[in-house]
Scaffold this active site. Structure first.
Site, PDB file in Angstrom:
ATOM      1  N   ARG A 110      -2.658 -14.783  -7.210  1.00 55.53           N
ATOM      2  CA  ARG A 110      -3.112 -16.100  -6.752  1.00 55.53           C
ATOM      3  C   ARG A 110      -2.470 -17.232  -7.547  1.00 55.53           C
ATOM      4  O   ARG A 110      -2.240 -18.328  -7.017  1.00 55.53           O
ATOM      5  CB  ARG A 110      -4.637 -16.188  -6.852  1.00 55.53           C
ATOM      6  CG  ARG A 110      -5.221 -17.460  -6.226  1.00 55.53           C
ATOM      7  CD  ARG A 110      -6.725 -17.442  -6.234  1.00 55.53           C
ATOM      8  NE  ARG A 110      -7.304 -18.579  -5.533  1.00 55.53           N
ATOM      9  CZ  ARG A 110      -8.145 -19.439  -6.067  1.00 55.53           C
ATOM     10  NH1 ARG A 110      -8.532 -19.294  -7.336  1.00 55.53           N
ATOM     11  NH2 ARG A 110      -8.641 -20.439  -5.364  1.00 55.53           N
ATOM     12  N   ILE A 127      -6.799 -24.951  -1.800  1.00 55.54           N
ATOM     13  CA  ILE A 127      -6.530 -23.525  -1.707  1.00 55.54           C
ATOM     14  C   ILE A 127      -7.892 -22.840  -1.730  1.00 55.54           C
ATOM     15  O   ILE A 127      -8.704 -23.074  -2.624  1.00 55.54           O
ATOM     16  CB  ILE A 127      -5.606 -23.021  -2.842  1.00 55.54           C
ATOM     17  CG1 ILE A 127      -5.483 -21.488  -2.788  1.00 55.54           C
ATOM     18  CG2 ILE A 127      -6.063 -23.480  -4.213  1.00 55.54           C
ATOM     19  CD1 ILE A 127      -4.433 -20.931  -3.751  1.00 55.54           C
ATOM     20  N   SER A 128      -8.158 -22.046  -0.711  1.00 56.79           N
ATOM     21  CA  SER A 128      -9.484 -21.442  -0.552  1.00 56.79           C
ATOM     22  C   SER A 128      -9.840 -20.538  -1.718  1.00 56.79           C
ATOM     23  O   SER A 128      -8.968 -19.985  -2.398  1.00 56.79           O
ATOM     24  CB  SER A 128      -9.533 -20.627   0.742  1.00 56.79           C
ATOM     25  OG  SER A 128      -9.459 -21.449   1.870  1.00 56.79           O
ATOM     26  N   SER A 129     -11.129 -20.377  -1.924  1.00 54.80           N
ATOM     27  CA  SER A 129     -11.619 -19.375  -2.864  1.00 54.80           C
ATOM     28  C   SER A 129     -11.051 -18.014  -2.482  1.00 54.80           C
ATOM     29  O   SER A 129     -10.970 -17.683  -1.297  1.00 54.80           O
ATOM     30  CB  SER A 129     -13.143 -19.327  -2.807  1.00 54.80           C
ATOM     31  OG  SER A 129     -13.628 -18.097  -3.300  1.00 54.80           O
TER      32      SER A 129
END
Length: 209
Positions: A32, A58-60
């Site tokens: 990530r 940016i998504s979890s």
């Protein structure tokens, strides 16, 4: 080599949401940190959504894992993502689907995501700068369509680009809340298969910038 930090992040996800083995392997394969803006690198392996440019996020990683698994990933070939953002969701999908197509409406995000994906050698991911509401007709039909932004409704163009019997997963705005829904295409129309959970995504916006 996959980092210990990424492995531990996936362990935390698995404690909260039981991961399909393919999803867990995909999450472990993609670091990530590569997709996180420099000021937030030290938060890369937390389960937080993180700010990017252009008022986007940016998504979890927990959300990315869930959205991937909600697609029902066995025996599928192609997926279209609406809202590429950082490219992280597309990268995870690339470890499961043979062909990944992702559309991004913000040019600066598109350029950065394309570079990251190319640097990682993810040759099965194709990214396009365009209005996501129009999809990507050239490579349709798709087995799966995933919205990485919240829609008020699903445009007919995207219904047309989904394979008959295919699945579409999207956050949908309903009154004052967002809910993730899984739809299946039957007789050229979408039918709600399941309402999955409440969520919080940036909205789908028409046009490009």
């Amino acid at each position: 080599m996959n980092s210990i930090k990424n492995h531990l992040m996936c362990e935390e996800i698995h404690k909260r949401f039981h991961l399909h083995p393919k999803v867990r392997e995909a999450m472990e394969s993609i670091e990530r940190e590569v997709f996180v803006p420099a000021p937030f690198k030290h938060f890369a392996y937390t389960l937080n959504a993180l700010s990017m440019q252009a008022q986007q996020y940016i998504s979890s990683p927990l959300t990315v894992a869930k959205m991937t698994q909600y697609l029902e990933i066995d025996h599928v070939d192609s997926v279209l993502e609406i809202g590429c953002g950082s490219g992280y969701q597309a990268a995870v999908l690339s470890q499961i689907f043979r062909r990944v197509f992702s559309v991004e409406r913000i040019e600066s995000l598109y350029l950065e995501a394309r570079l990251r994906l190319k640097t990682l050698g993810l040759d099965n991911v194709h990214v396009k700068f365009a209005d996501g509401n129009k999809g990507w007709e050239q490579y349709a039909p798709y087995d799966r369509i995933l919205f990485s932004a919240c829609a008020k409704n699903i445009p007919q163009a995207l219904i047309d680009q989904l394979e008959e019997g295919g699945i579409l997963v999207a956050p949908i705005q309903e009154n004052n809340e967002q809910v993730i829904k899984r739809f299946v295409k039957q007789n050229n129309a979408l039918r709600v298969q399941k309402v999955l959970e409440k969520c919080s995504f940036v909205p789908v916006v028409d046009g490009v910038q």
